[in-house]
Design a protein around this motif. Structure first.
Motif, short mmCIF file in Angstrom:
data_model
loop_
_atom_site.label_atom_id
_atom_site.label_comp_id
_atom_site.label_asym_id
_atom_site.label_seq_id
_atom_site.Cartn_x
_atom_site.Cartn_y
_atom_site.Cartn_z
N PRO A 14 -4.30 1.34 4.47
CA PRO A 14 -2.97 1.50 3.89
C PRO A 14 -2.66 0.50 2.78
O PRO A 14 -1.95 0.84 1.82
N THR A 15 -3.20 -0.71 2.87
CA THR A 15 -2.97 -1.69 1.83
C THR A 15 -3.62 -1.28 0.53
O THR A 15 -3.01 -1.36 -0.55
N GLU A 17 -4.34 1.78 -0.40
CA GLU A 17 -3.60 2.94 -0.91
C GLU A 17 -2.28 2.52 -1.54
O GLU A 17 -1.85 3.08 -2.57
N ALA A 18 -1.62 1.53 -0.95
CA ALA A 18 -0.33 1.07 -1.47
C ALA A 18 -0.48 0.38 -2.82
O ALA A 18 0.38 0.50 -3.70
N ASP A 165 -1.57 -0.18 14.24
CA ASP A 165 -1.18 0.83 13.25
C ASP A 165 0.13 0.46 12.56
O ASP A 165 0.29 0.66 11.35
N ALA A 166 1.08 -0.07 13.34
CA ALA A 166 2.36 -0.47 12.75
C ALA A 166 2.17 -1.65 11.80
O ALA A 166 2.78 -1.70 10.72
N GLN A 169 0.69 -0.62 8.34
CA GLN A 169 1.69 -0.10 7.41
C GLN A 169 2.60 -1.21 6.90
O GLN A 169 2.94 -1.25 5.70
N ALA A 172 0.80 -3.23 4.26
CA ALA A 172 0.72 -2.55 2.96
C ALA A 172 1.99 -2.77 2.16
O ALA A 172 1.96 -3.09 0.97
N CYS A 173 3.14 -2.59 2.82
CA CYS A 173 4.42 -2.78 2.14
C CYS A 173 4.61 -4.22 1.69
O CYS A 173 5.05 -4.49 0.56
#
Length: 312
Positions: A14-15, A17-18, A165-166, A169, A172-173
């Motif tokens: 996710p990181t 992709e972000a 999983d949390a 995400q 990434a933000c």
């Protein structure tokens, strides 16, 4: 900015992709080499490599992170490096090679739980909170100055997989926010309080084994802390029995049901009550060696064991 990204497992995807979604240029992705996986043991790419290739990003896994690699990054005019669960130590010369340094996405609220297994250790510890820290990388293990932090609550029945999983995400933000502030110069690094640091050591086989002499709450934390990987286990007459789910139940039992640690004191439907060093722990799901996950009650009935039988 122009970014070099280093990462390997699912947590880091996710990181990556972000970073792309935020409009930064990922000049190069570095991941660990392909590993044999599955029944056929065919070499397969890491989750980060697979995600990078799907996005059309260049991927390499250099053997050495020395002068040639450093020159490659300079030729690419990379501004900053981002590391998320890469799995290798970066040498000093590499850490000093980029104009805006290297930023690490670490899955704990530093200085707590530096090291390899912060998510597992936090859940096993029974913590009510964890989080993400973005920091400037230094030679010491997770000792660099902190940039931003964000916290995440851990519920009393949350498993490591859920928390993982949390946090992926959340990381990434927070990393995108960090890159934005770092580029604009609005974030000031904050030194860690090294006197308050704790270490999240890599998991060992001993960490997986349930010690029935511990309290029911400690056992519950270990079972959920080891879920889904590598799994907590107990011994059943010399064979490993994975405990994949269980719960605490507060109702009291008469003294005749107290039992020795590891002893079955009740079987109620799909659940099996086991005595511990303090309180009862109810097994909900188990998986015998080479078998499938099943209800704990079905397992003990199939084994023709019950009240008075002792695990461990």
């Amino acid at each position: 900015m122009r970014v070099v990204f280093m990462g390997t497992p699912d947590f880091a995807v996710p990181t990556l992709e972000a970073i792309v979604a935020a409009g930064h240029t990922v000049s190069l992705v570095v991941s660990r080499p392909d590993k044999p996986r599955g029944r056929g043991q065919k070499p397969l790419p890491s989750p980060v490599k697979a995600a990078a290739l799907a996005m059309g990003l260049p991927v390499e896994h250099p053997v050495k992170l020395d002068g040639d690699f450093i020159q490659q990054l300079k030729d690419l005019k990379v501004d900053v490096g981002v590391v998320a669960a890469f799995g290798r130590i970066l040498p000093k010369a590499l850490l000093e090679a980029l104009p805006k340094g290297w930023i690490n996405v670490h899955a704990s609220l530093l200085p707590s739980f530096r090291g390899a297994a912060p998510i597992h250790r936090s859940v096993i510890n029974g913590d009510a909170e964890t989080g993400i820290t973005t920091m400037l990388m230094s030679e010491g293990l997770d000792e660099g100055d902190m940039l931003l932090q964000a916290s995440l609550p851990i519920g009393p029945n949350d498993k490591t997989g859920q928390v993982h999983d949390a946090l992926a995400q959340l990381g990434a933000c927070l990393l995108v926010e960090t890159l934005d502030g770092w580029e604009k110069g609005t974030i000031k690094p904050v030194p860690q309080d090294h006197a308050r640091s704790t270490y999240a050591a890599m998991l060992t086989k001993a960490d997986e084994q349930i010690q029935w002499e511990q309290s029911a709450e400690a056992i519950h934390n270990r079972v959920r802390g080891m879920n889904p990987w590598p799994g907590a286990y107990t011994m059943d007459q010399g064979k490993i029995l994975k405990v994949t789910a269980g719960r605490l139940r507060r109702e009291s039992f008469p003294l005749s049901h107290s039992g020795a640690p590891g002893e079955i004191v009740d079987v109620t439907g799909d659940e099996v009550a086991v005595a511990t060093g303090s309180g009862l722990y109810w097994l909900a799901e188990v998986r015998p060696a080479g078998g499938k996950t099943m209800a704990a009650g079905a397992y003990v009935r199939g084994r023709r064991i019950g009240t008075g039988f002792r695990f461990g």
